[in-house]
Design a protein around this motif. Structure first.
Motif, PDB file in Angstrom:
ATOM      1  N   LYS A 136      37.991  17.917  45.476  1.00  0.00           N
ATOM      2  CA  LYS A 136      39.358  18.532  46.066  1.00  0.00           C
ATOM      3  C   LYS A 136      39.894  19.566  45.054  1.00  0.00           C
ATOM      4  N   LEU A 137      39.772  19.603  43.754  1.00  0.00           N
ATOM      5  CA  LEU A 137      40.236  20.743  42.952  1.00  0.00           C
ATOM      6  C   LEU A 137      39.197  21.682  43.304  1.00  0.00           C
ATOM      7  N   TYR A 138      37.924  21.752  43.148  1.00  0.00           N
ATOM      8  CA  TYR A 138      37.158  22.741  43.776  1.00  0.00           C
ATOM      9  C   TYR A 138      37.332  23.686  44.949  1.00  0.00           C
ATOM     10  N   ARG A 139      37.655  22.729  46.009  1.00  0.00           N
ATOM     11  CA  ARG A 139      38.092  23.252  47.065  1.00  0.00           C
ATOM     12  C   ARG A 139      39.562  24.192  46.965  1.00  0.00           C
ATOM     13  N   ALA A 140      40.430  23.510  46.291  1.00  0.00           N
ATOM     14  CA  ALA A 140      41.463  24.514  46.036  1.00  0.00           C
ATOM     15  C   ALA A 140      41.330  25.662  45.245  1.00  0.00           C
ATOM     16  N   ALA A 141      40.743  25.499  44.141  1.00  0.00           N
ATOM     17  CA  ALA A 141      40.349  26.855  43.530  1.00  0.00           C
ATOM     18  C   ALA A 141      39.530  27.826  44.253  1.00  0.00           C
ATOM     19  N   LYS A 191      41.015  31.611  44.972  1.00  0.00           N
ATOM     20  CA  LYS A 191      40.023  32.995  44.968  1.00  0.00           C
ATOM     21  C   LYS A 191      39.880  33.683  46.488  1.00  0.00           C
ATOM     22  N   LEU A 192      39.491  32.822  47.272  1.00  0.00           N
ATOM     23  CA  LEU A 192      39.256  33.551  48.597  1.00  0.00           C
ATOM     24  C   LEU A 192      40.377  33.874  49.264  1.00  0.00           C
ATOM     25  N   ALA A 193      41.578  33.397  49.129  1.00  0.00           N
ATOM     26  CA  ALA A 193      42.906  34.060  49.828  1.00  0.00           C
ATOM     27  C   ALA A 193      43.017  35.758  49.225  1.00  0.00           C
ATOM     28  N   ALA A 194      42.843  35.685  47.988  1.00  0.00           N
ATOM     29  CA  ALA A 194      42.967  37.046  47.565  1.00  0.00           C
ATOM     30  C   ALA A 194      41.961  38.230  48.280  1.00  0.00           C
ATOM     31  N   PRO A 230      37.844  28.820  52.769  1.00  0.00           N
ATOM     32  CA  PRO A 230      36.712  28.265  52.320  1.00  0.00           C
ATOM     33  C   PRO A 230      35.877  28.171  53.641  1.00  0.00           C
ATOM     34  N   GLY A 231      34.510  28.659  53.352  1.00  0.00           N
ATOM     35  CA  GLY A 231      33.567  28.404  54.358  1.00  0.00           C
ATOM     36  C   GLY A 231      33.309  29.701  55.266  1.00  0.00           C
ATOM     37  N   GLN A 232      34.371  30.569  55.218  1.00  0.00           N
ATOM     38  CA  GLN A 232      34.244  31.903  55.567  1.00  0.00           C
ATOM     39  C   GLN A 232      33.308  32.913  54.882  1.00  0.00           C
ATOM     40  N   ASP A 233      33.482  32.640  53.537  1.00  0.00           N
ATOM     41  CA  ASP A 233      32.607  33.222  52.703  1.00  0.00           C
ATOM     42  C   ASP A 233      31.138  32.997  52.775  1.00  0.00           C
ATOM     43  N   VAL A 234      30.843  31.843  52.999  1.00  0.00           N
ATOM     44  CA  VAL A 234      29.237  31.266  53.120  1.00  0.00           C
ATOM     45  C   VAL A 234      28.881  32.040  54.514  1.00  0.00           C
ATOM     46  N   LEU A 235      29.822  32.050  55.673  1.00  0.00           N
ATOM     47  CA  LEU A 235      29.432  32.474  56.837  1.00  0.00           C
ATOM     48  C   LEU A 235      29.076  33.890  56.767  1.00  0.00           C
ATOM     49  N   LEU A 236      30.093  34.684  56.451  1.00  0.00           N
ATOM     50  CA  LEU A 236      29.945  36.207  56.027  1.00  0.00           C
ATOM     51  C   LEU A 236      28.516  36.347  55.289  1.00  0.00           C
ATOM     52  N   GLU A 239      32.824  33.159  39.047  1.00  0.00           N
ATOM     53  CA  GLU A 239      33.876  32.731  38.474  1.00  0.00           C
ATOM     54  C   GLU A 239      33.971  31.155  38.616  1.00  0.00           C
ATOM     55  N   LEU A 240      33.931  30.772  39.757  1.00  0.00           N
ATOM     56  CA  LEU A 240      34.332  29.376  39.917  1.00  0.00           C
ATOM     57  C   LEU A 240      33.131  28.592  39.242  1.00  0.00           C
ATOM     58  N   ALA A 241      31.790  28.983  39.105  1.00  0.00           N
ATOM     59  CA  ALA A 241      31.031  28.390  38.245  1.00  0.00           C
ATOM     60  C   ALA A 241      31.127  28.345  36.830  1.00  0.00           C
ATOM     61  N   ASP A 242      31.388  29.447  36.352  1.00  0.00           N
ATOM     62  CA  ASP A 242      31.839  29.568  35.015  1.00  0.00           C
ATOM     63  C   ASP A 242      33.054  28.757  34.563  1.00  0.00           C
ATOM     64  N   GLU A 243      34.044  28.817  35.571  1.00  0.00           N
ATOM     65  CA  GLU A 243      35.189  27.936  35.100  1.00  0.00           C
ATOM     66  C   GLU A 243      34.761  26.295  35.255  1.00  0.00           C
TER      67      GLU A 243
END
Length: 153
Positions: free
Chosen positions: A18-23, A27-30, A35-41, A113-117
């Motif tokens: 849940k926290l990973y998806r929210a984080a 990031k993606l909203a910016a 979520p999911g659209q990043d992978v698709l693109l 950034e997510l991986a590092d965080e």
């Protein structure tokens, strides 16, 4: 595994998911993505000549209507275009535009950034152990639900 350890594993994985998806969503909203659209693109961009919706769905391991809906939600960003397939008038090829390709470094930066965080403060040896354990768990779950091995994510 005893009951208290099983509870700890379940609670930790559920909360982390849940926290990973929210984080990731923040990031993606910016970037104007969900979520999911990043992978698709990102997957689409790996094929310079694009791919059909059915090819994209197969690559992502999703149903074709799901891929179609996801593309419809992405349509307004100008990140891809639809081109007819000369050999099959019922098909269209989805091709990432220059604007979409320019977005890829930002997507990859968000992932880094997510991986590092998530694991940046963990030592290299521990990180290798954690990643191996998580990959093994993913393999187990994929086998349980009948999914093949992941090629990209």
């Amino acid at each position: 595994m005893d009951a208290s350890e099983a509870m700890r594993v379940n609670r930790t994985l559920n909360k982390m998911s849940k926290l990973y998806r929210a984080a990731k969503a923040r990031k993606l909203a910016a970037l104007g993505l969900h979520p999911g659209q990043d992978v698709l693109l990102w997957v689409l961009a790996q094929e310079r000549d694009g791919m059909t919706v059915s090819q994209l769905a197969a690559r992502l391991g999703i149903e074709q209507p799901t891929a179609t809906r996801s593309l419809a939600r992405l349509e307004g960003g100008g990140w891809f275009r639809r081109e007819p397939v000369a050999t099959d008038r019922r098909q269209v090829r989805i091709v990432v535009t220059d604007a979409g390709h320019r977005l890829l470094p930002d997507i990859e930066r968000a992932w880094a950034e997510l991986a590092d965080e998530a694991l940046g403060q963990v030592g290299a040896e521990q990180r290798a152990i954690v990643l191996t354990a998580l990959e093994q768990a993913n393999d187990t779950f994929r086998a349980m639900v009948g999914e093949g091995p992941l090629t990209e994510e």
